[in-house]
Every structure is written in structure tokens, then in C-alpha cells.
Design an enzyme around this catalytic site. Sequence first.
Site, PDB file in Angstrom:
ATOM      1  N   PHE A 100       0.828  -1.200   0.000  1.00 38.03           N
ATOM      2  CA  PHE A 100       0.000   0.000   0.000  1.00 38.03           C
ATOM      3  C   PHE A 100       0.865   1.253   0.000  1.00 38.03           C
ATOM      4  O   PHE A 100       1.848   1.335   0.745  1.00 38.03           O
ATOM      5  CB  PHE A 100      -0.860   0.075   1.269  1.00 38.03           C
ATOM      6  CG  PHE A 100      -1.993  -0.911   1.347  1.00 38.03           C
ATOM      7  CD1 PHE A 100      -3.241  -0.611   0.803  1.00 38.03           C
ATOM      8  CD2 PHE A 100      -1.819  -2.132   1.989  1.00 38.03           C
ATOM      9  CE1 PHE A 100      -4.287  -1.506   0.895  1.00 38.03           C
ATOM     10  CE2 PHE A 100      -2.860  -3.039   2.086  1.00 38.03           C
ATOM     11  CZ  PHE A 100      -4.107  -2.727   1.535  1.00 38.03           C
ATOM     12  N   ASP A 101       0.462   2.233  -0.796  1.00 38.36           N
ATOM     13  CA  ASP A 101       0.905   3.595  -0.553  1.00 38.36           C
ATOM     14  C   ASP A 101       0.250   4.049   0.751  1.00 38.36           C
ATOM     15  O   ASP A 101      -0.642   3.367   1.270  1.00 38.36           O
ATOM     16  CB  ASP A 101       0.480   4.483  -1.732  1.00 38.36           C
ATOM     17  CG  ASP A 101       0.766   5.950  -1.491  1.00 38.36           C
ATOM     18  OD1 ASP A 101       1.919   6.279  -1.149  1.00 38.36           O
ATOM     19  OD2 ASP A 101      -0.168   6.751  -1.610  1.00 38.36           O
ATOM     20  N   LEU A 102       0.638   5.206   1.255  1.00 36.36           N
ATOM     21  CA  LEU A 102       0.106   5.650   2.543  1.00 36.36           C
ATOM     22  C   LEU A 102      -0.840   6.845   2.397  1.00 36.36           C
ATOM     23  O   LEU A 102      -2.053   6.704   2.505  1.00 36.36           O
ATOM     24  CB  LEU A 102       1.249   5.988   3.492  1.00 36.36           C
ATOM     25  CG  LEU A 102       0.870   6.183   4.961  1.00 36.36           C
ATOM     26  CD1 LEU A 102       0.189   4.952   5.535  1.00 36.36           C
ATOM     27  CD2 LEU A 102       2.098   6.537   5.789  1.00 36.36           C
TER      28      LEU A 102
END
Length: 216
Positions: free
Chosen positions: A8-10
Amino acid sequence: MPPQTILFDLDGTLLDSIELVLNSKRHAFESRGLPVPSDADWLRWLGTPLVDSFAHYTTDAEEIRQFIRAYREYQVVHHDRLVRAYPGAHEALTALRAAGCPIGIVTSKSVQTASQGLQRVGLLEFADTIIGEDSTQRHKPDPEPVQLGLHRLQATAAHAMFVGDSIHDMAAGRAAGVTTVAALWGPFTRAELAPAQPTYYLERLADLPPLVARRA
């Protein structure tokens, strides 16, 4: 087959921190008495390290350091007030964990700042590894951060997904050979993300575990 590894990106993907990002940008420019770029202009660089983002506005290294210092001054004071998890984040990560999916975070924040945000919203326990801007020499849209995430989680690109909200996330994921998932609950529309050619578009975080199950 092994469970899918989910990266995941944040910001804009798990953390709804867009208001904090834009306010920090505004403070960085206003504190130096300079014209403030529009929100749309600044968001073009969301997903890349701050040094790269500010480099679009000045080539002077010292000025970039001053911008970053001012940006982080605002961020430190207002972080906990303005950061929240996107709806369904905890439930989606709980479902992925129950399905045996290794979970990693690939962000352009530092590992410490990313950990602070995840801790604040109760998601840190789900992160098996965190790849930050201080983890690699090259950064999104380069594939190196995604590749490091795969390496740490002992995963292959063929059995991994990268979920992100920006064209930089999609470019990094594509270059690393993983399935890319565009997060339409973030600040960008389908039309804005289409040039990056995501494998999938999802409207809600709740839609991710069923997608992962279908690909198992």
C-alpha cells in the site's frame, strides 16, 4: 499458490491526510513570503519525496531545505489532528490479514513519520514492513521501493499487488511487474489516473479483499 502480497501507498490510500499535506504546503510557501502553488498543482507530486516535490519550484538546494523545514514544522504540530484512516481501512486490513496476505507500506514519507501516522489511526499492527523515502536510493515512480517491499516480504511480483492513489504509485508498480490497483477514494479521479494504466480501479477499500480473493 501463496497468498497475494499487498503493498500500500500511505497518504491518499490508507491515510486521509490530504488536508494536512495541502496546509503544510501552504505554510511552507507563505512562511517564506512566496506565492502559494494551487492545490491541484501541488497534488501532481503527491507520492514523491518532498525534496523532489519542492524541486519543481526551485533548483536551489538550500531553499529546498528551508521549504522542507517549514513544511515539517506545520506537519509536526497538526499531524494528529488532521490525519485519519479512510473508511473501511481497518476492516479491509483485518480481512487481508485473516486471508494470510503479507502487507507492506511503500511511501515517500520517512519510516518514522509513516509509523507515526499508522500508529495514530490504529493500523500500524498490520504493517509487516514499511518502505520509506529513507529506505532506498531511488523513489517512486522508480520501482526500487516496490521491489524492496517484495524482497523483504519474500514475495514475487506475479503474486503481489500495489494499491495507490497516484500516477507515481501506478508507474512504480507497473515497472516492478506487480498488479496495480488505483484507489479512487483518494484525491484523484479515474480520468486523472488513466494515463498510468492501472490493472484495476477500486471505488472503496472494502472492495479490495474480494478482489484479492478472486485472484487467489
